[in-house]
Write a protein that holds these residues in place. Structure first.
Motif, PDB file in Angstrom:
ATOM      1  N   ALA A  75       0.822  -1.212   0.000  1.00 42.09           N
ATOM      2  CA  ALA A  75       0.000   0.000   0.000  1.00 42.09           C
ATOM      3  C   ALA A  75       0.855   1.260   0.000  1.00 42.09           C
ATOM      4  O   ALA A  75       0.569   2.213  -0.731  1.00 42.09           O
ATOM      5  N   PHE A  76       1.887   1.278   0.804  1.00 42.46           N
ATOM      6  CA  PHE A  76       2.710   2.480   0.907  1.00 42.46           C
ATOM      7  C   PHE A  76       3.612   2.672  -0.307  1.00 42.46           C
ATOM      8  O   PHE A  76       4.075   3.775  -0.564  1.00 42.46           O
ATOM      9  N   SER A  77       3.844   1.607  -1.073  1.00 44.10           N
ATOM     10  CA  SER A  77       4.657   1.754  -2.279  1.00 44.10           C
ATOM     11  C   SER A  77       3.803   2.054  -3.513  1.00 44.10           C
ATOM     12  O   SER A  77       4.337   2.329  -4.580  1.00 44.10           O
ATOM     13  N   SER A  78       2.486   2.008  -3.354  1.00 50.42           N
ATOM     14  CA  SER A  78       1.588   2.261  -4.473  1.00 50.42           C
ATOM     15  C   SER A  78       1.212   3.736  -4.546  1.00 50.42           C
ATOM     16  O   SER A  78       0.984   4.384  -3.526  1.00 50.42           O
ATOM     17  N   ILE A  81      -3.112   3.881  -4.102  1.00 49.81           N
ATOM     18  CA  ILE A  81      -3.814   3.516  -2.875  1.00 49.81           C
ATOM     19  C   ILE A  81      -3.589   4.604  -1.839  1.00 49.81           C
ATOM     20  O   ILE A  81      -2.456   5.014  -1.589  1.00 49.81           O
ATOM     21  N   ILE A  82      -4.688   5.052  -1.255  1.00 49.15           N
ATOM     22  CA  ILE A  82      -4.587   6.015  -0.158  1.00 49.15           C
ATOM     23  C   ILE A  82      -4.951   5.298   1.138  1.00 49.15           C
ATOM     24  O   ILE A  82      -5.636   4.277   1.121  1.00 49.15           O
ATOM     25  N   CYS A  83      -4.476   5.837   2.233  1.00 43.67           N
ATOM     26  CA  CYS A  83      -4.673   5.188   3.531  1.00 43.67           C
ATOM     27  C   CYS A  83      -5.325   6.150   4.525  1.00 43.67           C
ATOM     28  O   CYS A  83      -4.650   6.682   5.417  1.00 43.67           O
ATOM     29  N   PRO A  84      -6.629   6.355   4.405  1.00 40.68           N
ATOM     30  CA  PRO A  84      -7.302   7.176   5.410  1.00 40.68           C
ATOM     31  C   PRO A  84      -7.447   6.371   6.699  1.00 40.68           C
ATOM     32  O   PRO A  84      -7.155   5.178   6.739  1.00 40.68           O
ATOM     33  N   TYR A 101      -8.691   2.482  -2.986  1.00 35.35           N
ATOM     34  CA  TYR A 101      -8.133   2.718  -4.321  1.00 35.35           C
ATOM     35  C   TYR A 101      -8.557   4.107  -4.781  1.00 35.35           C
ATOM     36  O   TYR A 101      -9.730   4.473  -4.689  1.00 35.35           O
ATOM     37  N   GLU A 102      -7.609   4.859  -5.278  1.00 30.87           N
ATOM     38  CA  GLU A 102      -7.901   6.179  -5.808  1.00 30.87           C
ATOM     39  C   GLU A 102      -7.296   6.276  -7.203  1.00 30.87           C
ATOM     40  O   GLU A 102      -6.070   6.269  -7.344  1.00 30.87           O
TER      41      GLU A 102
END
Length: 103
Positions: A75-78, A81-84, A101-102
């Motif tokens: 997730a952090f390398s994509s 993808i955002i992480c709310p 997914y954004e």
């Protein structure tokens, strides 16, 4: 006789380099595969129910059969993808990390 030992040493050095590059490529390929699996899953979930495509870490572990650290790294390398985070209404603090997914 020294020529034979030098040839063996040269061959061992070349073989070590080939194995190291192959292992490095395998790790990069596996990380890319995991990132794509996470992106594809979240994209499909977002398309099923627009506005409701957020998923928790526990949900993703169960569905994708990946560890928490693998999901976090993917997730952090994509860039897609955002992480709310979800907020606890009583304390006002973050209680869960969500993934979305954004495009």
């Amino acid at each position: 006789m020294d020529f034979i030992f030098e040839a063996i040493a040269d061959f061992a050095a070349i073989a070590t380099a080939v194995v190291a590059v192959s292992a490095w490529g395998s790790v990069l390929w596996d990380r890319r595969r995991r990132r794509r699996a996470l992106e594809d899953y979240l994209k499909n979930e977002a398309e099923k129910a627009p506005g409701a495509g957020k998923r928790t870490l526990t949900h993703l572990v169960a569905r994708l059969k990946m560890t928490e650290s693998e999901i976090l790294h993917a997730a952090f390398s994509s860039k897609k993808i955002i992480c709310p985070f979800a907020v606890d209404p009583t304390s006002g603090r973050a209680k869960e990390l969500l993934f979305e997914y954004e495009p």
